[in-house]
Scaffold this motif. Structure first.
Motif, PDB file in Angstrom:
ATOM      1  N   THR A 154       0.830  -1.206   0.000  1.00 27.54           N
ATOM      2  CA  THR A 154       0.000   0.000   0.000  1.00 27.54           C
ATOM      3  C   THR A 154       0.861   1.252   0.000  1.00 27.54           C
ATOM      4  O   THR A 154       0.587   2.217  -0.714  1.00 27.54           O
ATOM      5  CB  THR A 154      -0.939   0.001   1.217  1.00 27.54           C
ATOM      6  OG1 THR A 154      -1.764  -1.170   1.171  1.00 27.54           O
ATOM      7  CG2 THR A 154      -1.829   1.225   1.218  1.00 27.54           C
ATOM      8  N   GLN A 157       2.210   1.978  -3.423  1.00 31.36           N
ATOM      9  CA  GLN A 157       1.187   2.603  -4.269  1.00 31.36           C
ATOM     10  C   GLN A 157       1.061   4.086  -3.956  1.00 31.36           C
ATOM     11  O   GLN A 157       1.002   4.932  -4.858  1.00 31.36           O
ATOM     12  CB  GLN A 157      -0.154   1.897  -4.070  1.00 31.36           C
ATOM     13  CG  GLN A 157      -0.189   0.460  -4.558  1.00 31.36           C
ATOM     14  CD  GLN A 157      -1.473  -0.260  -4.158  1.00 31.36           C
ATOM     15  OE1 GLN A 157      -2.369   0.323  -3.549  1.00 31.36           O
ATOM     16  NE2 GLN A 157      -1.561  -1.544  -4.493  1.00 31.36           N
ATOM     17  N   HIS A 158       1.010   4.416  -2.661  1.00 29.07           N
ATOM     18  CA  HIS A 158       0.907   5.817  -2.253  1.00 29.07           C
ATOM     19  C   HIS A 158       2.094   6.631  -2.783  1.00 29.07           C
ATOM     20  O   HIS A 158       1.917   7.734  -3.327  1.00 29.07           O
ATOM     21  CB  HIS A 158       0.885   5.930  -0.733  1.00 29.07           C
ATOM     22  CG  HIS A 158      -0.343   5.367  -0.083  1.00 29.07           C
ATOM     23  ND1 HIS A 158      -0.377   5.003   1.246  1.00 29.07           N
ATOM     24  CD2 HIS A 158      -1.582   5.096  -0.576  1.00 29.07           C
ATOM     25  CE1 HIS A 158      -1.580   4.541   1.544  1.00 29.07           C
ATOM     26  NE2 HIS A 158      -2.320   4.586   0.460  1.00 29.07           N
ATOM     27  N   HIS A 160       4.286   5.977  -5.245  1.00 27.53           N
ATOM     28  CA  HIS A 160       4.355   6.091  -6.700  1.00 27.53           C
ATOM     29  C   HIS A 160       3.290   7.058  -7.209  1.00 27.53           C
ATOM     30  O   HIS A 160       3.552   7.849  -8.134  1.00 27.53           O
ATOM     31  CB  HIS A 160       4.197   4.710  -7.330  1.00 27.53           C
ATOM     32  CG  HIS A 160       5.339   3.793  -7.037  1.00 27.53           C
ATOM     33  ND1 HIS A 160       5.235   2.411  -7.087  1.00 27.53           N
ATOM     34  CD2 HIS A 160       6.626   4.052  -6.659  1.00 27.53           C
ATOM     35  CE1 HIS A 160       6.391   1.871  -6.765  1.00 27.53           C
ATOM     36  NE2 HIS A 160       7.254   2.841  -6.497  1.00 27.53           N
ATOM     37  N   ALA A 161       2.094   7.029  -6.607  1.00 24.71           N
ATOM     38  CA  ALA A 161       1.046   7.965  -7.007  1.00 24.71           C
ATOM     39  C   ALA A 161       1.454   9.405  -6.720  1.00 24.71           C
ATOM     40  O   ALA A 161       1.036  10.341  -7.425  1.00 24.71           O
ATOM     41  CB  ALA A 161      -0.258   7.630  -6.294  1.00 24.71           C
TER      42      ALA A 161
END
Length: 377
Positions: A154, A157-158, A160-161
């Motif tokens: 998770t 993902q955070h 990279h976003a």
């Protein structure tokens, strides 16, 4: 509607009023990194003895953002259960959180992190603190280790976003990450009972470790240790009344329900309320490092998880009686340490320091030649 950008500026102003963000580069990081991007749509907040899920869509966008940008720790996982998956309030202990921003910045400021440093972060968590480091140092200079595979995925993902690609590692942070060594600094967003030797081995000469020393009584002390050319790390405790969750390999083992044993009894030389003091509890933990503290209503109990030894107190007229059973006299150990501390004037944690080698770790009072206690290794 209140925007994330304006709330970030407000948060930076709040931290600056606390005496933080004196370095413009850290203020820039707080204003640039969107904390809301590192929280999913649900967090836990305390509700009595349970943890209640709070959902973004139920609060509304403005209220959610104001909540996210408050200087507060938001729990994201309880006993391994994610807030996102919770259907209602849960009992248990937090196992992951988004640390309050003032503490995130306190760690990097205490660690004296500067441009050009290569940093190993222990505990990626949501990824927010990792992003703060990336903004200042650049992605290639930040290595972050997360023990929990789900949390690591998770956080990735955070990050990279948000446009960051640091070196992310899934594994036991107590082993560090040899592939990125030598580091200028290790920053731990979890507490440890003792400094892992791997952190020393992976530091350059003059590098530092910033962490909280804690234990099974859940006392805590924040410290920055500097490594000299002889491989010895030392420093003084900062005195902040802050705490982190223990690193999972250092967590307390399961303990049976406490049942008092009569054992031998005597009058205490001091009241158990002394362990309500931040430094008093820290001293008690140094004296009995494998004991847990249990509140019994009228008094306290100490239960040693290694030997089964116990000590428990009860009111006795104008004083207290302690009952002790097992091979260790836990209250004797704690009382001796507390008397030593009181004889020194009951100073706060800034009077304590720590010396770490590959073979031995001690916390000392006053200076390294003064009273000292060995940490478990």
């Amino acid at each position: 509607m209140t925007s994330s950008a304006s709330l970030r500026r407000d948060l930076a102003d709040e931290l600056a009023k606390r005496g933080q963000l004196t370095d413009p580069a850290w203020r820039s990081a707080v204003e640039a990194v969107p904390r809301d991007a590192f929280l999913d749509a649900t967090v836990f907040r305390p509700n009595g003895t349970q943890w209640e899920p709070v959902r973004r869509d139920q609060l509304g966008e403005s209220e959610w953002l104001r909540m996210v940008y408050s200087n507060t720790t938001w729990v994201t996982q309880v006993d391994g259960a994610s807030a996102t998956d919770a259907s209602g309030p849960l009992p248990g202990r937090p196992t992951s959180s988004s640390t309050l921003p003032s503490l995130v910045l306190r760690m990097v400021e205490l660690g004296d992190i500067r441009d050009g440093h290569r940093v190993l972060e222990i505990g990626t968590g949501t990824g927010y603190s990792t992003a703060i480091l990336c903004h200042r140092l650049g992605d290639k200079s930040v290595y972050s280790v997360e023990y929990d595979e789900g949390l690591a995925a998770t956080a990735a993902q955070h990050l990279h976003a948000a446009g960051h690609s640091p070196h992310l590692v899934v594994g036991d942070g107590l082993r560090g990450h040899q592939d990125g060594a030598d580091y200028d600094a290790v920053i731990a967003t979890c507490a440890v009972r003792t400094i892992p030797p791997s952190w020393l081995w992976q530091l350059r000469d003059g590098g530092s470790i910033t962490t909280t020393i804690s234990g099974w009584m859940l006392a805590s002390g924040l410290i920055r240790l500097a490594l000299n050319e002889e491989g010895v790390a030392s420093g003084r405790f900062a005195g902040d009344t802050v705490s982190y969750m223990l690193a999972r390999p250092h967590e307390r083992p399961p303990r049976p329900t406490f049942y008092p044993h009569p054992g031998t009894s005597r009058r205490t030389q001091m009241a158990p309320e002394l362990l309500d003091d931040w430094t008093g509890l820290f001293v008690a933990q140094l004296a009995a490092p494998s004991a847990e503290l249990v509140r019994t209503g009228d008094g306290i109990a100490l239960v040693d998880v290694a030997t089964g030894s116990q000590a428990w107190t009860e009111p006795d007229g104008n004083g207290w009686t302690v009952h002790q059973d097992g091979p260790l006299r836990l209250w004797d150990q704690v009382e001796d340490a507390l008397i030593t501390w009181q004889q020194a004037g009951s100073p706060d944690q800034t009077t304590f320091g720590m010396t770490v080698t590959e073979w031995d770790q001690t916390v000392w009072l006053g200076d390294p030649s003064g009273p000292h206690w060995r940490l478990p290794v």
